[in-house]
Design a protein around this motif. Structure first.
Motif, PDB file in Angstrom:
ATOM      1  N   GLU A 114      67.049  63.260  85.919  1.00 46.71           N
ATOM      2  CA  GLU A 114      67.411  62.320  84.862  1.00 46.71           C
ATOM      3  C   GLU A 114      68.627  62.843  84.098  1.00 46.71           C
ATOM      4  O   GLU A 114      68.716  64.036  83.789  1.00 46.71           O
ATOM      5  CB  GLU A 114      66.252  62.145  83.878  1.00 46.71           C
ATOM      6  N   VAL A 115      69.551  61.932  83.805  1.00 44.61           N
ATOM      7  CA  VAL A 115      70.745  62.292  83.037  1.00 44.61           C
ATOM      8  C   VAL A 115      71.016  61.168  82.048  1.00 44.61           C
ATOM      9  O   VAL A 115      71.019  59.978  82.420  1.00 44.61           O
ATOM     10  CB  VAL A 115      71.982  62.484  83.943  1.00 44.61           C
ATOM     11  N   TYR A 116      71.266  61.534  80.792  1.00 41.06           N
ATOM     12  CA  TYR A 116      71.521  60.548  79.746  1.00 41.06           C
ATOM     13  C   TYR A 116      72.843  60.850  79.051  1.00 41.06           C
ATOM     14  O   TYR A 116      73.283  62.005  78.978  1.00 41.06           O
ATOM     15  CB  TYR A 116      70.387  60.549  78.715  1.00 41.06           C
ATOM     16  N   ARG A 117      73.458  59.811  78.520  1.00 37.23           N
ATOM     17  CA  ARG A 117      74.681  59.980  77.743  1.00 37.23           C
ATOM     18  C   ARG A 117      74.308  60.277  76.288  1.00 37.23           C
ATOM     19  O   ARG A 117      73.382  59.654  75.749  1.00 37.23           O
ATOM     20  CB  ARG A 117      75.553  58.731  77.825  1.00 37.23           C
ATOM     21  N   ILE A 118      75.015  61.203  75.672  1.00 35.85           N
ATOM     22  CA  ILE A 118      74.779  61.551  74.271  1.00 35.85           C
ATOM     23  C   ILE A 118      76.100  61.523  73.498  1.00 35.85           C
ATOM     24  O   ILE A 118      77.182  61.525  74.092  1.00 35.85           O
ATOM     25  CB  ILE A 118      74.116  62.945  74.121  1.00 35.85           C
ATOM     26  N   HIS A 119      75.988  61.488  72.191  1.00 40.08           N
ATOM     27  CA  HIS A 119      77.163  61.505  71.322  1.00 40.08           C
ATOM     28  C   HIS A 119      76.983  62.576  70.251  1.00 40.08           C
ATOM     29  O   HIS A 119      75.907  62.689  69.655  1.00 40.08           O
ATOM     30  CB  HIS A 119      77.369  60.143  70.649  1.00 40.08           C
ATOM     31  N   MET A 120      78.028  63.356  70.043  1.00 44.25           N
ATOM     32  CA  MET A 120      78.021  64.359  68.977  1.00 44.25           C
ATOM     33  C   MET A 120      78.863  63.843  67.811  1.00 44.25           C
ATOM     34  O   MET A 120      80.046  63.523  67.976  1.00 44.25           O
ATOM     35  CB  MET A 120      78.568  65.701  69.471  1.00 44.25           C
ATOM     36  N   GLY A 121      78.233  63.755  66.654  1.00 49.58           N
ATOM     37  CA  GLY A 121      78.903  63.249  65.464  1.00 49.58           C
ATOM     38  C   GLY A 121      78.953  64.288  64.361  1.00 49.58           C
ATOM     39  O   GLY A 121      78.867  65.491  64.605  1.00 49.58           O
ATOM     40  N   LYS A 122      79.070  63.815  63.146  1.00 51.89           N
ATOM     41  CA  LYS A 122      79.274  64.701  62.001  1.00 51.89           C
ATOM     42  C   LYS A 122      77.969  65.346  61.541  1.00 51.89           C
ATOM     43  O   LYS A 122      76.891  64.772  61.669  1.00 51.89           O
ATOM     44  CB  LYS A 122      79.866  63.920  60.827  1.00 51.89           C
ATOM     45  N   ALA A 123      78.104  66.527  60.966  1.00 48.14           N
ATOM     46  CA  ALA A 123      77.019  67.122  60.192  1.00 48.14           C
ATOM     47  C   ALA A 123      77.063  66.543  58.783  1.00 48.14           C
ATOM     48  O   ALA A 123      78.086  66.007  58.343  1.00 48.14           O
ATOM     49  CB  ALA A 123      77.178  68.635  60.143  1.00 48.14           C
ATOM     50  N   LYS A 124      75.974  66.662  58.076  1.00 48.31           N
ATOM     51  CA  LYS A 124      76.009  66.255  56.669  1.00 48.31           C
ATOM     52  C   LYS A 124      76.998  67.114  55.894  1.00 48.31           C
ATOM     53  O   LYS A 124      77.690  66.650  54.998  1.00 48.31           O
ATOM     54  CB  LYS A 124      74.602  66.340  56.066  1.00 48.31           C
ATOM     55  N   CYS A 125      77.051  68.402  56.245  1.00 49.87           N
ATOM     56  CA  CYS A 125      78.074  69.303  55.715  1.00 49.87           C
ATOM     57  C   CYS A 125      78.568  70.151  56.879  1.00 49.87           C
ATOM     58  O   CYS A 125      77.810  70.948  57.436  1.00 49.87           O
ATOM     59  CB  CYS A 125      77.522  70.195  54.606  1.00 49.87           C
ATOM     60  N   ALA A 126      79.813  69.962  57.273  1.00 49.58           N
ATOM     61  CA  ALA A 126      80.368  70.710  58.401  1.00 49.58           C
ATOM     62  C   ALA A 126      80.672  72.144  57.993  1.00 49.58           C
ATOM     63  O   ALA A 126      80.935  72.437  56.820  1.00 49.58           O
ATOM     64  CB  ALA A 126      81.638  70.031  58.907  1.00 49.58           C
TER      65      ALA A 126
END
Length: 476
Positions: free
Chosen positions: A2-14
């Protein structure tokens, strides 16, 4: 599989990390990643550009060495490493070689650049051209601009420094729209005052910048390395965590007021407590208390901070430089404290799974460290493994994550051992984990010849790695 697409977004505080300055040399990203266990949003580099000065492009403390110097900023121009680009320069050397490595390792670049305000528009345009291929770049121009120690302040009035920031920000972004400029000034330094320091001169910089910043050292020995901080001395200071937090928040509120009530990202481009003043244990305590405050107060007005710095010749580093060998760092207590902080949800980028399974080949888009497409492969573990490794046939440039631990795979690397993911966090029994894969730019630069190349880098993956997991030694 199984392989899924993911997205990396912002932290609440980078979280960003300083790597090299007048007080320390650059440390390579493979070492930092192995030490810290995860990449940062950006890595901060500090350089200067005084091309009209005698001795340029030599470093000030080398070409203007003098026994009369008694302060870090006593040289004719700032004693940072020198920016080798600009008008008549090139992008073969510093800081561009480091910028490429930083981006290959899935991080953006924060570039602090002190610039002679007398340079021409052509010089600024050339800097913009230098930065075009490096994706999102955070550019901090003439930081701590309401101070009096940097060379640009000594050769210009505050009004001229503020005027220059607006001019430089405009011209550089005309040539490199991928650049986001940072204004870094003192902000509210006295809680009894409503206005910030030098507000009349610097009010114009607030709408001109993309990002607002203050530098805050909860303790600092600015006399280093020319004296020793001792009780009653005059070349160091120590404040409180509460005051530091309040001054930063009040600065943001004043910046917002000066921008007509419209918010922009608020950062702390340099943050620490100097172990020269606090000692190593209370340094760690103060850093933890400040980050605890951000989390407890749910400080959504505060977007990021930069820990200054990874390795330091004084006591401002997660490591201090071994005086016998500059290539060796001595871990300080604050490193473990900081390492724990950056694994908290508040400070980690948010990774979300997209709907539906993925079929190969697949294109992964890397825009920046807060906007990246990746893949996720579910893995079942019977117990804590004895072997866990990946073997690749494609020459891909990848960032990998398993069990909270990140790894880098260079294009020519064939095998990546993932067992380090279990040394600090061993599995206590049966567990389901996911292997995450992202593809930052293989060369560290974007291809400007392709559509949207200024902002994005696409990588096609044709094959997944072979995954070897074993739960016992090869031979008993």
């Amino acid at each position: 599989m199984e392989v899924y697409r993911i997205h990396m977004g912002k932290a609440k505080c980078a979280v960003d990390l300083g790597d090299g300055s007048e007080r320390g040399e650059y440390v390579d990203q493979d070492y930092i990643l192995a030490k810290m266990g995860r990449p940062h949003r950006s890595i901060s580099l500090m350089y200067c550009y005084y091309p009209l000065d005698e001795g340029w492009p030599g470093r000030a403390s080398v070409v203007h060495a003098s026994p009369d110097v008694s302060f870090a900023w006593d040289y004719p121009y700032d004693d940072y490493f020198t920016y080798k680009g600009g008008l008549g320069g090139n992008t073969d050397g510093e800081p561009f070689n480091y910028m490429r490595e930083i981006r290959q390792h899935g991080q953006d670049v924060s570039l602090t650049l002190t610039i002679d305000p007398h340079v021409s528009d052509e010089h600024l345009a050339a800097i913009g051209e230098d930065l075009k291929s490096f994706g999102r770049v955070f550019l901090r121009i003439n930081h701590e601009a309401t101070g009096n120690w940097f060379s640009f302040n000594k050769r210009c009035t505050y009004q001229e420094v503020a005027d220059f920031f607006v001019r430089a920000s405009r011209i550089i972004k005309e040539h490199a729209p991928n650049v986001q400029t940072i204004i870094c000034i003192g902000g509210i330094e006295d809680l009894s005052k409503e206005e910030m320091e030098k507000e009349a001169e610097f009010a114009q910089t607030i709408p001109a910048a993309d990002i607002w910043s203050v530098d805050k050292y909860m303790a600092l020995h600015w006399g280093w390395p020319y004296d020793v901080a001792e009780h009653g001395g005059t070349t160091h200071s120590r404040g409180t965590v509460a005051d530091t937090y309040e001054k930063t928040k009040r600065s943001f509120e004043r910046f917002r007021y000066l921008n007509g009530g419209v918010e922009k990202p608020m950062t702390m481009a340099e943050f620490n407590a100097d172990g020269d003043v606090t000692g190593p244990y209370e340094q760690a305590d103060m850093v933890k208390e400040f980050c605890d405050t951000l989390e407890r107060e749910q400080a959504d007005w505060f977007s990021a901070f930069t820990f200054y710095q990874f390795r330091d010749r004084g006591r401002l580093g997660l490591e201090i430089e071994d005086p016998n060998n500059a290539n060796v760092g001595i871990t300080q207590p604050v490193l473990d404290t900081y390492k724990e902080i950056i694994q908290r949800d508040w400070f980690r980028p948010q990774i979300t799974r997209q709907a539906g399974e993925v079929q190969l080949p697949v294109t992964l888009r890397w825009s920046n460290s807060e906007d990246a497409e990746g893949l996720e492969i579910p893995l079942h573990f019977e117990k804590n493994p004895t072997f866990c490794e990946l073997t690749f046939t494609e020459e891909s440039n990848l960032m990998l994550e398993l069990n909270g631990k990140w790894f880098y795979k260079a294009p020519k690397t064939k095998t990546v051992d993932l067992m380090a993911a279990f040394f600090e966090k061993p599995l206590q029994g049966e567990a389901d984990l996911t292997l995450k894969i992202f593809a930052p730019p293989a060369t560290g630069e974007n291809d400007l010849s392709v559509k949207d190349g200024l902002y994005h880098c696409d990588t096609v993956l044709h094959e997944l790695p072979q995954i070897r997991i074993r739960f016992a030694p090869v031979e008993a």
